[in-house]
Write an enzyme that holds these catalytic residues in place. Structure first.
Site: not given
Length: 306
Positions: A152, A176, A247, A250, A273, A282
């Site tokens: 990111r 995150k 993004h 990415r 993720h 994706y």
């Protein structure tokens, strides 16, 4: 009202491990809600505005957002921030009831991430090599790292110099919730990063104690907005202005990895993720690749029967 918001934001960072970017987003959304609440309740002479902000007031706020043509995704985000805030206020005994209770979020169709082709990525990455400006080597290193790792933008700008190992061709980043992961990078990205570190970074550095990997002209850590401006300019030069967002590299990384045969679990780990369902979006972008693989591999698809 501001003190209540600040208390909640501190809770998100300290107790929940939210990032600075998320904190800022919550701050903006809740400040807007507070402004609306103050206007809405100004004639009620309420001592504690939040406790007098009821369900009807909340519905009026959402209607106001709709009338002001906010995107559905933005309304959903602002409602989610309000729900979290009022839930916290109830837990802290600051309000008697949650005005967002039983208010459903608008339905949002999940958009497919925007990816560009391999040739377009190549064209974008070539742009910094066309100038002799010192910052160009920094910019090339940033773009190469974004595409090499799928990081990111926030993860990239938060890298410290010790997080990058050019010899081992890998980078350590924090996603995150400050979840750490080690991501391999291809040799060309490692070389570009090494050139920046060895030739340019010390020229930008103003304070020897600065640990940030990527620096701006003031010798400070490059900001998200700064990187976005840099990326937009190279996208313009490459003729990709309408296709590139912060993004894009990415998303392109994930799509090209899957098209190249990487398994979904590996891509999930590389992207950081928490749930594979996030990565699965994706797979919708790889249908053409799957079709070609099927047509070339299935014995009944290799030729048209007469």
């Amino acid at each position: 009202m501001k003190a209540d918001i600040d208390n909640f934001l501190n809770y998100l960072v300290v107790e929940k491990g939210f990032s600075g970017n998320t904190r800022e987003a919550y701050h903006n959304d809740l400040s807007q809600l507070a402004d609306f609440a103050e206007k809405c309740l100004s004639n009620r002479n309420a001592q504690h505005l939040w406790d007098n902000f009821n369900r009807q007031d909340m519905l009026s706020y959402l209607l106001d957002l709709k009338e002001r043509k906010y995107a559905v995704t933005t309304v959903v985000r602002k409602l989610a921030a309000a729900k979290s805030f009022f839930s916290f206020q109830v837990d802290e005994n600051k309000v008697r009831q949650n005005p967002t209770e039983n208010i459903e979020s608008p339905k949002v169709g999940k958009p497919l991430p925007g990816a560009i082709s391999v040739s377009q990525v190549k064209l974008l990455l070539e742009q910094p090599t066309k100038t002799s400006a010192p910052e160009a080597k920094r910019d090339r290193a940033m773009l190469e790292l974004l595409y090499a790792s799928g990081m990111r933008v926030s993860e990239l700008i938060n890298l410290d110099i010790e997080d990058l190992d050019c010899n081992e061709a890998q980078v350590r980043c924090f996603g995150k919730g400050r979840k750490e992961r080690i991501v391999p990078i291809y040799p060309q990205a490692a070389r570009a990063a090494g050139e920046y570190i060895n030739e340019i970074r010390h020229r930008l550095l103003r304070d020897e104690s600065e640990k940030a990997l990527f620096l701006n002209r003031r010798g400070e850590r490059l900001t998200r907005q700064g990187l976005w401006q840099i990326l937009k300019e190279y996208a313009r030069q490459a003729g990709l202005s309408d296709m590139v967002t912060p993004h894009t590299l990415r998303h392109s990384f994930a799509t090209h990895m899957l098209n190249g045969g990487a398994d979904l679990r590996s891509v999930q780990e590389l992207l950081g993720h928490a749930n594979i369902s996030t990565t699965q979006i994706y797979t919708h972008l790889t249908s053409e690749h799957i079709r070609k693989a099927y047509d070339s591999a299935h014995p009944r698809a290799k030729s048209n029967p007469r």
